[in-house]
Design a protein around this motif. Structure first.
Motif, short mmCIF file in Angstrom:
data_model
loop_
_atom_site.label_atom_id
_atom_site.label_comp_id
_atom_site.label_asym_id
_atom_site.label_seq_id
_atom_site.Cartn_x
_atom_site.Cartn_y
_atom_site.Cartn_z
N ARG A 35 -0.71 3.46 10.32
CA ARG A 35 0.48 3.96 11.02
C ARG A 35 1.67 4.04 10.08
N ASN A 36 1.84 3.04 9.22
CA ASN A 36 2.95 3.06 8.27
C ASN A 36 2.78 4.14 7.22
N LEU A 37 1.56 4.37 6.76
CA LEU A 37 1.32 5.48 5.82
C LEU A 37 1.70 6.81 6.45
N LYS A 38 1.26 7.04 7.68
CA LYS A 38 1.56 8.30 8.36
C LYS A 38 3.05 8.45 8.65
N LYS A 39 3.70 7.36 9.03
CA LYS A 39 5.13 7.41 9.33
C LYS A 39 5.95 7.68 8.07
N LEU A 40 5.65 6.96 6.99
CA LEU A 40 6.52 6.98 5.82
C LEU A 40 6.11 8.01 4.76
N LEU A 41 4.82 8.30 4.66
CA LEU A 41 4.36 9.24 3.63
C LEU A 41 3.79 10.52 4.23
N LYS A 42 3.81 10.61 5.54
CA LYS A 42 3.23 11.77 6.25
C LYS A 42 1.76 11.91 5.87
N ASP A 43 1.35 13.04 5.35
CA ASP A 43 -0.05 13.20 4.94
C ASP A 43 -0.17 13.25 3.42
N ASP A 44 0.88 12.81 2.72
CA ASP A 44 0.93 12.93 1.27
C ASP A 44 0.56 11.60 0.61
N TYR A 45 -0.68 11.17 0.76
CA TYR A 45 -1.12 9.93 0.11
C TYR A 45 -2.62 9.96 -0.10
N ASN A 46 -3.07 9.21 -1.09
CA ASN A 46 -4.48 9.11 -1.39
C ASN A 46 -4.88 7.64 -1.27
N VAL A 47 -5.09 7.21 -0.02
CA VAL A 47 -5.40 5.81 0.27
C VAL A 47 -6.72 5.76 1.03
N GLU A 48 -7.58 4.86 0.60
CA GLU A 48 -8.80 4.57 1.35
C GLU A 48 -8.62 3.22 2.03
N LEU A 49 -8.57 3.23 3.35
CA LEU A 49 -8.44 2.00 4.13
C LEU A 49 -9.81 1.38 4.32
N MET A 50 -9.90 0.09 4.06
CA MET A 50 -11.18 -0.61 4.14
C MET A 50 -11.04 -1.83 5.05
N GLU A 51 -11.65 -1.75 6.23
CA GLU A 51 -11.64 -2.89 7.14
C GLU A 51 -12.87 -3.74 6.82
N THR A 90 0.84 -1.21 0.00
CA THR A 90 0.00 0.00 0.00
C THR A 90 0.87 1.25 0.00
N VAL A 91 1.88 1.28 0.86
CA VAL A 91 2.77 2.44 0.96
C VAL A 91 3.50 2.67 -0.36
N GLU A 92 4.06 1.61 -0.93
CA GLU A 92 4.82 1.77 -2.18
C GLU A 92 3.93 2.21 -3.34
N PHE A 93 2.75 1.60 -3.46
CA PHE A 93 1.84 1.99 -4.55
C PHE A 93 1.28 3.39 -4.31
N ALA A 94 1.06 3.78 -3.06
CA ALA A 94 0.50 5.10 -2.76
C ALA A 94 1.42 6.23 -3.23
N GLN A 95 2.70 5.98 -3.28
CA GLN A 95 3.65 6.99 -3.76
C GLN A 95 3.54 7.21 -5.26
N ARG A 96 2.94 6.27 -5.97
CA ARG A 96 2.99 6.28 -7.42
C ARG A 96 1.63 6.34 -8.10
N ALA A 97 0.56 5.97 -7.41
CA ALA A 97 -0.77 5.83 -8.02
C ALA A 97 -1.64 7.05 -7.78
N LYS A 98 -2.68 7.14 -8.55
CA LYS A 98 -3.70 8.17 -8.36
C LYS A 98 -4.46 7.91 -7.06
N LYS A 99 -4.80 6.64 -6.81
CA LYS A 99 -5.55 6.26 -5.61
C LYS A 99 -5.26 4.80 -5.30
N VAL A 100 -5.26 4.48 -4.00
CA VAL A 100 -5.09 3.10 -3.56
C VAL A 100 -6.22 2.76 -2.58
N TYR A 101 -6.85 1.63 -2.82
CA TYR A 101 -7.79 1.04 -1.86
C TYR A 101 -7.03 -0.07 -1.15
N SER A 102 -6.94 0.02 0.15
CA SER A 102 -6.18 -0.94 0.95
C SER A 102 -7.16 -1.72 1.82
#
Length: 188
Positions: A73-89, A48-60
């Motif tokens: 937590r990994n998104l916030k640690k590694l990408l700060k607030d610069d990502y477009n990910v929708e987390l789906m539990e 998710t983190v690696e694709f989030a750096q490169r994609a328009k949007k990621v559904y995780s």
């Protein structure tokens, strides 16, 4: 590309997908910044983190609430607030039904519903979309290849064996990681 040690890990959640495998999947995905990616069975969120750096949007997607939390937590640690990910539990089948379309589907966990997951992915995958499946179980590898063939894909298969060296006083000790099967297919 992040180092494996950069990721937060917890005992209850598998991952992250090892660095060499993440690099190979990124390459095989032929990702662009216009792509919508779905990461099924996100675990700790390595892909998710690696694709989030490169994609328009990621559904995780992960049905394990701890996996979703550690991915966030990994998104916030590694990408700060610069990502477009929708987390789906949620389980994959339910979550995938809520997504309109996708360009890349990465399937690492299927909860014994791989065939149903692939049916849904096939319906929602955009033309020229890509499917990438990782597996450590032989049965899952066979099931994935057979299902993709049934859906009129031409699946490609590779088995990756990675060993990392640990430097000792007397020399270098090679330590093998689990072999990973990677099945890829493109929609025509």
């Amino acid at each position: 590309m992040f180092n494996d040690n950069d990721f937060i890990k917890i005992c209850e959640v598998p991952g992250p997908t090892k660095e060499a495998i993440r690099a190979l999947l990124l390459y095989k995905s032929d990702i662009s910044d216009d792509d919508i990616v779905v990461d099924v069975g996100c675990g700790t969120g390595g892909l998710t983190v690696e694709f989030a750096q490169r994609a328009k949007k990621v559904y995780s997607i992960d049905k394990n609430p701890e996996a979703v939390k550690v991915t966030e937590r990994n998104l916030k640690k590694l990408l700060k607030d610069d990502y477009n990910v929708e987390l789906m539990e949620d389980d994959a089948v339910n979550a995938l039904k809520k997504i309109d379309n996708m360009d890349i589907a990465v399937i690492g966990g299927s909860g014994r519903e791989l065939e149903t997951i692939l049916d849904i992915v096939n319906e929602k995958l955009n033309p020229k979309g890509r499917i990438l499946i990782t597996s450590i179980l032989v049965d899952t590898k066979v099931e994935a290849v057979n299902k993709l063939k049934d859906l009129n894909y031409n699946p490609q298969f590779m088995e990756i064996n990675v060993s990392k060296g640990r430097i000792l006083d007397r020399g270098i000790l090679m330590k093998a990681e689990n072999p990973i099967g990677i099945i890829t297919a493109s929609k025509h």
